[in-house]
Design a protein around this motif. Sequence first.
Motif, short mmCIF file in Angstrom:
data_model
loop_
_atom_site.label_atom_id
_atom_site.label_comp_id
_atom_site.label_asym_id
_atom_site.label_seq_id
_atom_site.Cartn_x
_atom_site.Cartn_y
_atom_site.Cartn_z
N GLU A 202 32.32 40.53 39.50
CA GLU A 202 33.03 39.65 40.44
C GLU A 202 34.40 40.22 40.80
O GLU A 202 35.20 39.54 41.45
CB GLU A 202 33.19 38.25 39.83
N ALA A 203 34.65 41.45 40.42
CA ALA A 203 35.96 42.06 40.65
C ALA A 203 36.31 42.07 42.13
O ALA A 203 35.47 42.34 42.99
CB ALA A 203 35.97 43.48 40.10
N LYS A 204 37.58 41.80 42.41
CA LYS A 204 38.11 41.83 43.77
C LYS A 204 38.98 43.06 44.02
O LYS A 204 39.12 43.50 45.15
CB LYS A 204 38.94 40.57 44.05
N ARG A 205 39.55 43.60 42.94
CA ARG A 205 40.52 44.69 43.13
C ARG A 205 40.37 45.72 42.02
O ARG A 205 40.29 45.38 40.83
CB ARG A 205 41.94 44.13 43.14
N LEU A 206 40.34 46.97 42.41
CA LEU A 206 40.22 48.11 41.49
C LEU A 206 41.44 49.00 41.66
O LEU A 206 41.85 49.30 42.79
CB LEU A 206 38.93 48.88 41.78
N ASN B 204 56.70 50.14 38.83
CA ASN B 204 57.02 49.38 40.05
C ASN B 204 55.88 48.49 40.51
O ASN B 204 55.89 48.01 41.65
CB ASN B 204 57.36 50.36 41.17
N VAL B 205 54.89 48.26 39.66
CA VAL B 205 53.73 47.50 40.07
C VAL B 205 54.09 46.04 40.37
O VAL B 205 54.91 45.44 39.66
CB VAL B 205 52.62 47.59 38.99
N ASP B 206 53.52 45.50 41.44
CA ASP B 206 53.76 44.10 41.78
C ASP B 206 52.45 43.36 42.08
O ASP B 206 52.44 42.35 42.77
CB ASP B 206 54.71 44.00 42.98
N SER B 207 51.33 43.92 41.57
CA SER B 207 50.03 43.30 41.78
C SER B 207 49.19 43.51 40.54
O SER B 207 49.59 44.21 39.61
CB SER B 207 49.34 43.90 43.02
N SER B 208 48.00 42.91 40.53
CA SER B 208 47.14 43.00 39.35
C SER B 208 45.73 43.38 39.77
O SER B 208 45.33 43.22 40.92
CB SER B 208 47.13 41.68 38.57
N ALA B 209 44.96 43.89 38.81
CA ALA B 209 43.63 44.43 39.10
C ALA B 209 42.60 43.86 38.14
O ALA B 209 42.92 43.41 37.04
CB ALA B 209 43.64 45.95 39.00
N ASP B 210 41.34 43.90 38.59
CA ASP B 210 40.21 43.46 37.76
C ASP B 210 39.53 44.64 37.06
O ASP B 210 38.86 44.45 36.04
CB ASP B 210 39.18 42.75 38.63
N ILE B 211 39.65 45.83 37.64
CA ILE B 211 39.12 47.06 37.06
C ILE B 211 40.21 48.12 37.17
O ILE B 211 40.80 48.29 38.25
CB ILE B 211 37.86 47.55 37.79
N VAL B 212 40.49 48.81 36.07
CA VAL B 212 41.44 49.93 36.10
C VAL B 212 40.71 51.17 35.61
O VAL B 212 40.18 51.19 34.49
CB VAL B 212 42.67 49.66 35.21
#
Length: 261
Positions: free
Chosen positions: A73-77, A136-144
């Motif tokens: 169901e990941a939205k962001r990698l 400097n990250v300002d977002s999050s991920a479901d898969i790294v």
Amino acid sequence: MSNDTSYNNPPGTRTLLELSRAEGILRVCENETHRWLEFGTPFTQSLMCRADPARLELEYAPGMALAYAFNPEAKRLLNFGAGCGTFERFFAAHFPGLQIESVEAEPALINIAKEYFYLPPHQEIQLGSAQSYLDNVDSSADIVLCDLHNGDKNPSFLIDPSFYQEVKQCMNDGAVLALNLLPTDEHDLMEVRLAVQSVFKWQYLLQFNDISNVMLFAFPQQPLKKAEVRTNAALLSAVSEVNFEALADRLKMLPQLPQSW
């Protein structure tokens, strides 16, 4: 990167690009069926099928892509070490709804990915190191995905717990971290495991028969069981020529290591 069997100089090889760098010569080569990158090492880089650029050609690559089966169901990698865009091509072709943020430390590779390796037109690759991105990250991920190496060895920061603390801060609940490792021996692998374990309680290991690459999957929360991962792996198999279920069968849940190891 992988230490898969070298694809250097097969019959019909021609050189498309040659760049001189302080680290050595970099070449883009191709023959009738494939295109690949050479760093002047015995190992093939970014092997791509010319007829099907999204196909995962190097043996280690499906192991990294298996991360999707832990979180379908990941939205962001987030991809550290984008190279020539192997995973960007694969996921853009088969899971176009997945947003991909890519980071690469070598500027020449970003240009090569665009000009020679069919990087999807909408896909951007940020120039910089994983550490500078995390600062400097300002977002999050479901898969790294973390596919970073110094030559044919793991970079030293992969045994630094502070690196994983920073990675965890940019991961959503239920996320997975996939590491492509090139351990020189068991001690080398255990050092990485201890550093990961200091931040992520749960780990799965995936090893191969014919290459020394090792995939380590780490989780901030309790991950899916192997049977569930195998079911989700069928989604990957359905869009590829890879038996991802067989890879899922080889996963090994790792016990906690004693800190005095």
